[in-house]
Design an enzyme around this catalytic site. Structure first.
Site, PDB file in Angstrom:
ATOM      1  N   THR A 264     -43.929  -6.662  33.124  1.00 27.84           N
ATOM      2  CA  THR A 264     -44.852  -7.526  32.377  1.00 27.84           C
ATOM      3  C   THR A 264     -44.058  -8.753  31.943  1.00 27.84           C
ATOM      4  OG1 THR A 264     -46.231  -5.738  31.569  1.00 27.84           O
ATOM      5  CG2 THR A 264     -46.112  -7.686  30.164  1.00 27.84           C
ATOM      6  N   VAL A 293     -57.549  -1.579  30.339  1.00 31.20           N
ATOM      7  CA  VAL A 293     -56.969  -2.824  29.819  1.00 31.20           C
ATOM      8  C   VAL A 293     -55.888  -2.459  28.805  1.00 31.20           C
ATOM      9  CG1 VAL A 293     -57.423  -4.917  28.481  1.00 31.20           C
ATOM     10  CG2 VAL A 293     -59.075  -4.170  30.205  1.00 31.20           C
ATOM     11  N   GLY A 294     -54.743  -3.111  28.930  1.00 30.20           N
ATOM     12  CA  GLY A 294     -53.622  -2.834  28.019  1.00 30.20           C
ATOM     13  C   GLY A 294     -53.607  -3.773  26.822  1.00 30.20           C
ATOM     14  N   ASP A 295     -52.437  -3.880  26.216  1.00 29.24           N
ATOM     15  CA  ASP A 295     -52.290  -4.676  24.990  1.00 29.24           C
ATOM     16  C   ASP A 295     -52.122  -6.170  25.230  1.00 29.24           C
ATOM     17  OD1 ASP A 295     -49.773  -3.835  26.209  1.00 29.24           O
ATOM     18  OD2 ASP A 295     -48.831  -4.982  24.610  1.00 29.24           O
ATOM     19  N   THR A 315     -44.129  -6.077  25.306  1.00 22.58           N
ATOM     20  CA  THR A 315     -44.151  -5.353  26.586  1.00 22.58           C
ATOM     21  C   THR A 315     -43.817  -3.903  26.317  1.00 22.58           C
ATOM     22  OG1 THR A 315     -43.068  -5.054  28.717  1.00 22.58           O
ATOM     23  CG2 THR A 315     -41.764  -6.162  27.024  1.00 22.58           C
ATOM     24  N   GLY A 316     -44.569  -3.017  26.958  1.00 19.08           N
ATOM     25  CA  GLY A 316     -44.332  -1.593  26.730  1.00 19.08           C
ATOM     26  C   GLY A 316     -45.613  -0.826  26.927  1.00 19.08           C
ATOM     27  N   GLY A 318     -48.885  -0.013  26.427  1.00 13.20           N
ATOM     28  CA  GLY A 318     -49.935  -0.806  25.809  1.00 13.20           C
ATOM     29  C   GLY A 318     -50.817  -0.085  24.812  1.00 13.20           C
TER      30      GLY A 318
HETATM   31  N1  ASP Z   1     -47.915  -3.547  28.001  1.00  8.19           N
HETATM   32  C1  ASP Z   1     -48.359  -3.463  29.357  1.00  8.19           C
HETATM   33  C2  ASP Z   1     -49.630  -2.644  29.398  1.00  8.19           C
HETATM   34  O1  ASP Z   1     -49.656  -1.586  28.797  1.00  8.19           O
HETATM   35  C3  ASP Z   1     -47.360  -2.870  30.283  1.00  8.19           C
HETATM   36  C4  ASP Z   1     -45.918  -3.293  30.057  1.00  8.19           C
HETATM   37  O2  ASP Z   1     -45.668  -4.167  29.297  1.00  8.19           O
HETATM   38  O3  ASP Z   1     -45.039  -2.719  30.680  1.00  8.19           O
HETATM   39  O4  ASP Z   1     -50.532  -3.031  30.038  1.00  8.19           O
END
Ligand code: ASP
Length: 397
Positions: A264, A293-295, A315-316, A318
């Site tokens: 991301t 849908v993520g964060d 990032t992580g 979500g």
């Molecule tokens: N945060 C993103 C999501 O969950 C994925 C990521 O950042 O690795 O969509």
């Protein structure tokens, strides 16, 4: 010194030139065995020393020096304390970026591959820097920096994004402007070449904040943004990745965050006018359900900016970032609990998220140009650039 007439005369002479204090004369008088001479010494010292103009001047100078030293010390202490609590870096502009957090294995990331990642991160920083250095806006810098990473197949955004269970990309992105608190986002878009630009167009050209799915794709086309056929986004490593996920877990398993999703991308910037902006773009989680849908496109979760506090891109995993309102929580800790940027982002990423089991990290910049890049995962592709134009890129701890 013996108490006799000669030593008294000597002391008295030095007393006049203020080489000796009246106390020494009185001290001599005290030890004097002859009471007559003693009282003469006491009397003379009162006349010669206490009233000596040179001694008075010396006292006055001494008093002035003590006052100046005290005031100076108080001033410096005050400055040091202010620096500690306010982190007054006062940068005129700066840009901080990330390219995803997660398990980045040193053995898998060969020297060549690592160099490729670093090259794109540096290009992203330098692209944003050129805008900020020529008095461009933080919003322009953020969008340009993110676009570089969206166009690279190495990252999980734009071209090279992860595939969902159906084997296609569904892209999420958001931007936010700290001066107006305006924001725009797209989610589950399948055709937009640079989702960050579509997010910005939602902010600038519609009264809405978030457009999703076919509505987002149609809007991008309508506004003349470049769109692509689904194949443009799909790379061979992502096909292989999806096959492995499906083989291992079965088609109906739920996607979660892990080493397969790293990539991301996001940016946060402070421009020369003191305005903050943040942006994030992602393909989400590999093997995710259609429509998940993520964060990243959720304002306050993966993306947030407020000139009064900070600009944040996350990032992580979500789902955790959404439930804990990560980006907004960092801003709120600064606003209401008066924490510094570093304290606030550490509190959320290293305590709240860790306690909840949410893997990830953030990059953030505050209104003074301080930056923070905490992550609780093994690694996070990240970097920053300030006025000196020197890009700093890191991957591991
Ligand atoms: N945060 C993103 C999501 O969950 C994925 C990521 O950042 O690795 O969509």
């Amino acid at each position: 010194m013996e108490c006799n007439k000669t030593s008294f005369r000597l002391l008295k002479a030095r007393c006049r030139t203020s080489e000796v204090a009246v106390d020494s004369i009185l001290g001599l008088a005290k030890q004097c065995p002859s009471p007559k001479l003693g009282s003469a010494i006491r009397m003379k010292s009162g006349i010669s020393c206490k009233t000596s103009p040179s001694n008075k001047r010396a006292k006055r100078i001494e008093w002035m020096l003590v006052t100046i030293a005290t005031v100076g010390a108080l001033f410096f202490c005050g400055c040091a304390m202010m620096k500690k609590t306010d982190q007054t870096t006062k940068e005129s502009f700066c840009l901080v970026i990330h390219g995803g957090a997660g398990v980045i294995s040193r053995t898998e990331l060969t020297g060549r591959k690592e160099a490729d990642y670093r090259a794109v991160l540096e290009e992203s920083l330098q692209t944003g820097f050129r805008i900020l250095a020529t008095n461009g806006t933080s919003l322009d810098a953020v969008a340009a920096a993110v676009r570089v990473m969206e166009d690279s197949p190495l990252f999980n955004a734009g071209k090279g994004a992860v595939l969902n269970q159906e084997g296609v990309v569904e892209l999420d992105a958001a931007v936010m402007e700290g001066s107006t608190l305006k924001a725009g986002a797209v989610a589950a878009a399948r055709e937009i070449r640079n989702p960050i630009d579509a997010a910005r167009a939602v902010m600038e050209r519609t009264p809405h904040v978030l457009l999703v799915g076919p509505g987002a794709d149609a809007f991008a086309k309508e506004t003349g943004l470049p769109t692509e056929r689904p194949e443009y986004f799909i790379t061979e490593p992502r096909r292989k990745q999806l096959r492995e996920i499906m083989d291992k877990k079965g088609a109906r398993s739920e996607a979660s965050h892990g080493n397969s999703n790293i990539g991301t991308v996001g940016a946060a910037a402070l421009d020369q006018s003191g305005n903050l902006a943040a942006g994030t773009s992602t393909g989400g989680l590999a093997g995710k359900r259609m429509g998940r849908v993520g964060d990243s496109p959720i304002i306050g979760a993966g993306t947030f900016a407020d000139n009064a506090t900070c600009a944040v891109s996350g990032t992580g995993h979500g789902e955790f970032f959404i439930r804990y309102g990560v980006a907004r929580d960092i801003s709120d800790l600064m606003k209401y609990r008066k924490l510094t940027l570093q304290q606030a982002s550490d509190e959320v990423v290293m305590k709240t998220l860790v306690k909840a089991g949410g893997e990830g990290g953030v990059i953030a910049v505050d209104h003074s140009g301080n930056i923070a890049m905490p992550f609780n995962s093994e690694g996070m592709y990240r970097g920053y650039i300030r006025q000196d134009g020197k890009p700093h890129v890191s991957i591991y701890r």
